[in-house]
Design an enzyme around this catalytic site. Structure first.
Site, mmCIF file in Angstrom:
data_model
loop_
_atom_site.group_PDB
_atom_site.id
_atom_site.type_symbol
_atom_site.label_atom_id
_atom_site.label_comp_id
_atom_site.label_asym_id
_atom_site.label_seq_id
_atom_site.Cartn_x
_atom_site.Cartn_y
_atom_site.Cartn_z
ATOM 1 C CG ASP A 102 -1.954 1.111 1.225
ATOM 2 O OD1 ASP A 102 -2.945 1.073 0.488
ATOM 3 O OD2 ASP A 102 -1.719 2.061 1.994
ATOM 4 C CG HIS A 302 -5.441 -2.904 -0.568
ATOM 5 N ND1 HIS A 302 -4.613 -2.488 -1.585
ATOM 6 C CD2 HIS A 302 -5.076 -2.174 0.533
ATOM 7 C CE1 HIS A 302 -3.805 -1.532 -1.141
ATOM 8 N NE2 HIS A 302 -4.060 -1.335 0.139
#
Length: 323
Positions: A102, A302
Site C-alpha cells: 500500500d 488489497h
C-alpha cells in the site's frame, strides 16, 4: 518475534523484529501502508526470519508506537525514505532488501530510487511504482480525471482536507472495520469500494454499516489496530496523502530516473486500488527494468500479505533466494 523501540536520527521507531541480528545476517525491512501497522507483517516476519533473514517491520512515522510529528511537511516522501535509511543504519547494516505494501510500496520504491547503494533489492505489494509526472502536481490531476469521468471524488482528494481525519477519529473501530472490509477480496464485489464517492457523501457512508471483519482478521489482531489508532489518531497517517504535491515538487531531481535493482511486484486480482493505480502496472517494466516477476494473486483483494500470507511468503522467499 519481539517488539522494541529504536532511536534513530530524530525519531523513535517501534519495530516488530525477528531473526539473526549479527552484522552478517541479511536484512529485510517491511513497510506497511494505510491504515496498518508493523504487525500486519507478522506472517512474513515469521517466515522470512525462519529462513535465515533478519526481518524488521516498523510502525511507520505517524503510526502505532512510533513518534508522530505534527505538520504535513514532516510526512513528505524524503522524510519517509530518510526514516528507513536511519533505521538500517541503527540496525548496524550496510544494505538491505526493502518490501512495501500500500503506501509502504511507494516508500519502498523510492528507497530503491534514491538510495540504490543501501536498498539493493525491492518488492512492492498492491501499488506499482508510479514515476513523477511532468504535467504538474498529482492532486489536481486526480480531481480533474475523476470529474471528467463522472466518478465523483477519489478518497485521496477528500483526504487533502485539514479536518479529514476527524470522522475517522470519532469512532476508530468502525472506521477500521469498514476500511478493511471495503478493500478485502472476500467482500462481495457490489460492496467492495472503488475508491470513489459521490459529491457530498462521506467515505465511511459509502461502506455498508453491516461490514464485518475480513476472514483473516481475528478479534485480538483487530484490537491491536483499534488501540493504536484510538491512541494515535488518523491525522498523521492522512498527512502522508496531504504531502502528495509536496512530494512532487521536491523530487524534480529524480525526474525520469529508473529503478535498476532486482524487483518484485505482487497485486491481488480484485484489489480496488487497481481502479486508480492499475494503469501503472502495464508500464512497470519500463521503469523497473530488472523486475523479475509481476504476480497477480487470483481472488485476492488489497490486504494481500494477510489475505494470502502463504502465497506472499513463498514469492518473497523465492525472490530473496535469487538475490
Amino acid at each position: 518475534m519481539r517488539t522494541r523501540h529504536i532511536k534513530t536520527d530524530g525519531l523513535i521507531q517501534q519495530v516488530l523484529e525477528a531473526g539473526h541480528e549479527d552484522a552478517n545476517a541479511p536484512l529485510v525491512v517491511l513497510i506497511h501502508g494505510f491504515p496498518e501497522l508493523g504487525v500486519s507483517w507478522r506472517a512474513q516476519v515469521q517466515a522470512l526470519s525462519q529462513a535465515g533473514w533478519h526481518v524488521v517491520a516498523p510502525d511507520m512515522r505517524g503510526y502505532g508506537g512510533t513518534e508522530k510529528p505534527k505538520g504535513v511537511a514532516n510526512y513528505a516522501m524524503l522524510n519517509l525514505v530518510g526514516d528507513m535509511v536511519d533505521l538500517v543504519r541503527a540496525l548496524g547494516k550496510a544494505a538491505c532488501t526493502v518490501v512495501g505494501h500500500d503506501w509502504g510500496a511507494p516508500v519502498a520504491w523510492h528507497c530503491a530510487l534514491l538510495r540504490p547503494d543501501l536498498f539493493t533489492a525491492v518488492a512492492g505489494l498492491s501499488v506499482p511504482f508510479q514515476p513523477r509526472r511532468v504535467k504538474g502536481p498529482p492532486t489536481a490531476a486526480m480531481a480533474a480525471i475523476s470529474k471528467r469521468a463522472g466518478l465523483g471524488d477519489l478518497y485521496i482528494s477528500r483526504f487533502q482536507a485539514p479536518d479529514a481525519h476527524r470522522p475517522l477519529d470519532a469512532d476508530p473501530a468502525t472506521a477500521l472495520r469498514k476500511l478493511f472490509y471495503a478493500y478485502d477480496g472476500a467482500t462481495p464485489v457490489d460492496r467492495r469500494s472503488t475508491g470513489f464517492m459521490p459529491e457530498g457523501v462521506a467515505l465511511l457512508d459509502t461502506i455498508d454499516d453491516a461490514a464485518t471483519l475480513p476472514p483473516w482478521m481475528g478479534a485480538a489482531h483487530f484490537d491491536d489496530y483499534v488501540q493504536a489508532f484510538s491512541a494515535g489518531g488518523f491525522d498523521g497517517p492522512l498527512n502522508w496523502y496531504r504531502a502528495l504535491d509536496l512530494n512532487w515538487s521536491s523530487t524534480r531531481f529524480v525526474q525520469d530516473q529508473r529503478i535498476l535493482q532486482p524487483a518484485l511486484f505482487i497485486v491481488g486480482e480484485d484489489d480496488p486500488v487497481r481502479h486508480y493505480a492499475g494503469s501503472a502496472e502495464a508500464g512497470l517494466k519500463d521503469w523497473v527494468p530488472n523486475l523479475t516477476r509481476s504476480v497477480v494473486l487470483p481472488g485476492a483483494g488489497h490486504w494481500i500479505q494477510q489475505e494470502r500470507a502463504d502465497a506472499v511468503n513463498a514469492l518473497l522467499l523465492d525472490f530473496l533466494g535469487e538475490l
